[in-house]
Design an enzyme around this catalytic site. Sequence first.
Site, PDB file in Angstrom:
ATOM      1  CD  GLU A 158      -4.560   6.229   2.550  1.00 58.30           C
ATOM      2  OE1 GLU A 158      -4.218   5.742   2.516  1.00 58.30           O
ATOM      3  OE2 GLU A 158      -3.630   7.157   1.974  1.00 58.30           O
ATOM      4  CG  HIS A 196      -1.636   1.477   1.137  1.00 54.59           C
ATOM      5  ND1 HIS A 196      -3.057   1.578   1.104  1.00 54.59           N
ATOM      6  CD2 HIS A 196      -0.773   2.801   1.658  1.00 54.59           C
ATOM      7  CE1 HIS A 196      -3.550   2.884   1.309  1.00 54.59           C
ATOM      8  NE2 HIS A 196      -2.902   3.141   1.708  1.00 54.59           N
ATOM      9  CD  GLU A 197       1.910   3.228   3.864  1.00 54.55           C
ATOM     10  OE1 GLU A 197       2.002   4.404   2.804  1.00 54.55           O
ATOM     11  OE2 GLU A 197       1.055   3.245   4.134  1.00 54.55           O
ATOM     12  CG  HIS A 206       0.354   6.489  -0.971  1.00 55.25           C
ATOM     13  ND1 HIS A 206      -0.764   7.104  -0.934  1.00 55.25           N
ATOM     14  CD2 HIS A 206      -0.270   5.484   0.532  1.00 55.25           C
ATOM     15  CE1 HIS A 206      -1.554   6.954  -0.019  1.00 55.25           C
ATOM     16  NE2 HIS A 206      -1.804   5.949   0.364  1.00 55.25           N
TER      17      HIS A 206
END
Length: 315
Positions: free
Chosen positions: A201, A131-132, A135
């Site tokens: 997100e 997930h990071e 980003h």
Amino acid sequence: MAGYARTALLMAALTGLFVAIGAVIGGREGMVIAFLFAAGMNLFAWWNSDSAVLRMHGAQPIGPDDHPRLHAMVAALAQRAGLPMPALYVINEGQPNAFATGRSPDRAAVAVTAGLLDLMPEDEVAGVIAHELAHIRNRDTLVMTVTATLAGAIGMIAQFGGLFGGRDRNSPLGPIGSLLLLIFAPLAAMLVQMAISRAREYEADRLGAAIAGRPESLANALLRLEGARHEIPNHAAEANPATAHMFIVNPLSGRGMDNLFSTHPSTENRVAALMELAGAAHAMPTGIPSGRPGPWSTPSGGGYARTSRKRGPWG
């Protein structure tokens, strides 16, 4: 593509709001000055955001010798994402959480809390890291900097207009409409800014699930993180609430609703989207999963175990 389209529309709305309030005030010079000032502040913050945020949270750098398995996991996920290996940091906080920072993929950093390494199974840690990395790949730091620039400029010219009044007395909105725009435009800008954060997100969840290859692992991780944040405080985040939007799950206790004033979507909605993505909505988790503790929390866990190092990065 829907996530990108929504972000683009929201950013267009911010731009339109900026133009509208500038027209009401009627002073092109003041509008330009406010925009340049806000842009300068946000450019400085973006350029120095990685080191500043890491210092705020007392993050300590870790290398392959400190956490070999974590380092290998991140390297493999970064390769899958088509990204350079980010710098890794550990934050001495018991609450499991993580965030990414850095102005570009070449200068990116991923910070995880000690609680994440102690309490999370390895596949869920992989989901969080993915997930990071999403980003970083999506350059969300840049997106949110541009958003903050526009929102900040709107707030500044609204204050300017309130203090000095508009120069265009023939505004089509009339004096009352102009006054209402000056009052409510900053609030609207804040709401749009938060909506963009929520959209990013969702997009990071989608791409992160693709990078990790297991949407259900990220879904389980989100549930575990959401439960833990209500039980374990994140002292650094509570002391620096302006950084809360950077974390994968809001680290502030008692602030998780999916409403207009939240920077994060509700965990329930994120999990539902992930399980739909996995084609297993019927098997959606209903509570904190009872998976085994992470392999780094026991001496037999190899590189993650605190006992496997003479000195851990958090003491």
